[in-house]
Design an enzyme around this catalytic site. Sequence first.
Site, short mmCIF file in Angstrom:
data_model
loop_
_atom_site.label_atom_id
_atom_site.label_comp_id
_atom_site.label_asym_id
_atom_site.label_seq_id
_atom_site.Cartn_x
_atom_site.Cartn_y
_atom_site.Cartn_z
N ASN A 1 35.65 35.83 46.44
CA ASN A 1 35.96 34.55 45.77
C ASN A 1 35.50 33.34 46.59
O ASN A 1 35.19 32.30 46.03
CB ASN A 1 37.45 34.45 45.45
N HIS B 1 42.73 44.34 48.50
CA HIS B 1 42.39 43.56 47.31
C HIS B 1 41.44 44.36 46.43
O HIS B 1 40.25 44.48 46.74
CB HIS B 1 41.77 42.22 47.74
N GLU C 1 38.56 44.90 49.10
CA GLU C 1 38.54 44.06 50.30
C GLU C 1 39.78 44.42 51.13
O GLU C 1 40.91 44.30 50.65
CB GLU C 1 38.56 42.57 49.92
N SER D 1 45.36 37.90 45.17
CA SER D 1 44.00 37.33 45.15
C SER D 1 43.94 36.05 45.97
O SER D 1 42.88 35.67 46.44
CB SER D 1 43.59 36.98 43.73
P1 NAD Z 1 50.21 41.42 35.66
O1 NAD Z 1 51.02 40.28 35.15
O2 NAD Z 1 49.36 42.20 34.69
O3 NAD Z 1 51.19 42.47 36.37
C1 NAD Z 1 52.22 42.13 37.24
C2 NAD Z 1 53.38 43.05 36.93
O4 NAD Z 1 54.32 42.98 38.00
C3 NAD Z 1 54.14 42.68 35.66
O5 NAD Z 1 54.10 43.78 34.77
C4 NAD Z 1 55.55 42.39 36.15
O6 NAD Z 1 56.57 42.81 35.25
C5 NAD Z 1 55.61 43.18 37.44
N1 NAD Z 1 56.62 42.71 38.39
C6 NAD Z 1 56.97 41.45 38.69
N2 NAD Z 1 57.95 41.45 39.63
C7 NAD Z 1 58.18 42.75 39.95
C8 NAD Z 1 59.06 43.40 40.85
N3 NAD Z 1 59.89 42.70 41.65
N4 NAD Z 1 59.05 44.75 40.90
C9 NAD Z 1 58.21 45.46 40.10
N5 NAD Z 1 57.36 44.90 39.22
C10 NAD Z 1 57.34 43.56 39.15
O7 NAD Z 1 49.35 40.84 36.85
P2 NAD Z 1 48.02 41.47 37.52
O8 NAD Z 1 46.82 40.83 36.90
O9 NAD Z 1 48.16 42.95 37.55
O10 NAD Z 1 48.14 40.84 39.00
C11 NAD Z 1 48.97 41.42 39.97
C12 NAD Z 1 48.51 40.98 41.35
O11 NAD Z 1 47.15 41.41 41.54
C13 NAD Z 1 48.49 39.46 41.58
O12 NAD Z 1 48.87 39.22 42.90
C14 NAD Z 1 47.04 39.08 41.36
O13 NAD Z 1 46.66 37.94 42.12
C15 NAD Z 1 46.33 40.30 41.92
N6 NAD Z 1 44.98 40.53 41.40
C16 NAD Z 1 44.69 40.34 40.09
C17 NAD Z 1 43.40 40.58 39.63
C18 NAD Z 1 43.05 40.41 38.18
O14 NAD Z 1 41.84 40.38 37.86
N7 NAD Z 1 44.01 40.33 37.28
C19 NAD Z 1 42.40 41.04 40.53
C20 NAD Z 1 42.73 41.24 41.87
C21 NAD Z 1 44.03 40.99 42.29
#
Ligand code: NAD
Length: 294
Positions: free
Chosen positions: A190, A140, A152, A119
């Site tokens: 954003n 995204h 995106e 993000s």
């Molecule tokens: P999350 O914490 O729910 O999930 C991340 C997962 O990645 C965790 O389960 C973790 O164990 C796993 N992980 C970490 N290192 C790893 C590796 N080396 N190999 C495999 N798995 C690994 O987080 P999220 O909310 O799903 O966010 C993930 C990404 O998406 C971030 O970059 C965030 O900025 C982006 N994002 C989030 C949102 C949102 O609303 N939450 C929206 C758009 C984008």
Amino acid sequence: MEIRKVGVVGCGLMGSGISQVAVAAGFPTVVSEVNQELLDKGRASIERSLTKLVQKGEFSAEQRSQALGRLQSTLTLEEFADCDLVIEAIVEDLDHKKRLFAELDRLVKPEALLASNTSSISITELMTATRRPSRFLGLHFFNPVPLMRLVEVVKTVVTDPEVVQLGLGFARRLGKTPVLTADRAGFIVNRLLIPYLTDAVRAFEEGCGSIEDIDQAMKLGCNHPMGPFTLMDFIGIDTVHSIAEILFGEYREKRFAPPPLLKRMFLAGMYGRKTGKGFYDYGDAKNPKVNRLL
Ligand code: NAD
């Protein structure tokens, strides 16, 4: 080139959603996690989510089981070797992501596309961890992925135009509507949304109106589904604060800076719904009451 097989790294909130929409759209998909427990948890959430679609009549039971049959889960990155597109959806940490991309770059076939769902981290900076800058892009997605229609597609100054088209086409094949954006902090959504939200905090601090009245005004006057304070409590004050800091770091303009009240709420742990207190108090979740903040 055609995208046939997809890889998703991380099966948390976003990774599980992306994997779900990929298998539902017919792509054989490999998803990885850091341990078996998290992998099982992610898979279970995909299964639950597909079950809900069956209950709503949007999917047949057979389509659900076919989709799940296309999902392969793994703990090793070697399984991504023959993917045509690998989407990273791990924790929002620059070093973590760069290490992962360097490793993926070594393991995944050279013509494959690498993408990040970040993000707030620069796609260009992540790209530098690989030796395939022209085949690197941002994809995204929005939370919850199965419901939100936007993706995106983020291009850098060196993303190959063919790769951009593949990214746009992939999003469409998932049933999403893609928009193209350059690699700038906040991308489109954003960059526009966060200054609007933080401006609502400034308007409140300047005595323009109460929290309830500003929320009501934007709901009824602009037909928004919810006002800015309700929305910030939903997103999380910590998340809004962190994105505002990132936007301010990129543009160095006051309009992007987190306003003092937002920063104090962040420091005090008033993150909104997730901690029970933000602009509103959620002690009685069905009937939130505004917090006295000034
Ligand atoms: P999350 O914490 O729910 O999930 C991340 C997962 O990645 C965790 O389960 C973790 O164990 C796993 N992980 C970490 N290192 C790893 C590796 N080396 N190999 C495999 N798995 C690994 O987080 P999220 O909310 O799903 O966010 C993930 C990404 O998406 C971030 O970059 C965030 O900025 C982006 N994002 C989030 C949102 C949102 O609303 N939450 C929206 C758009 C984008």
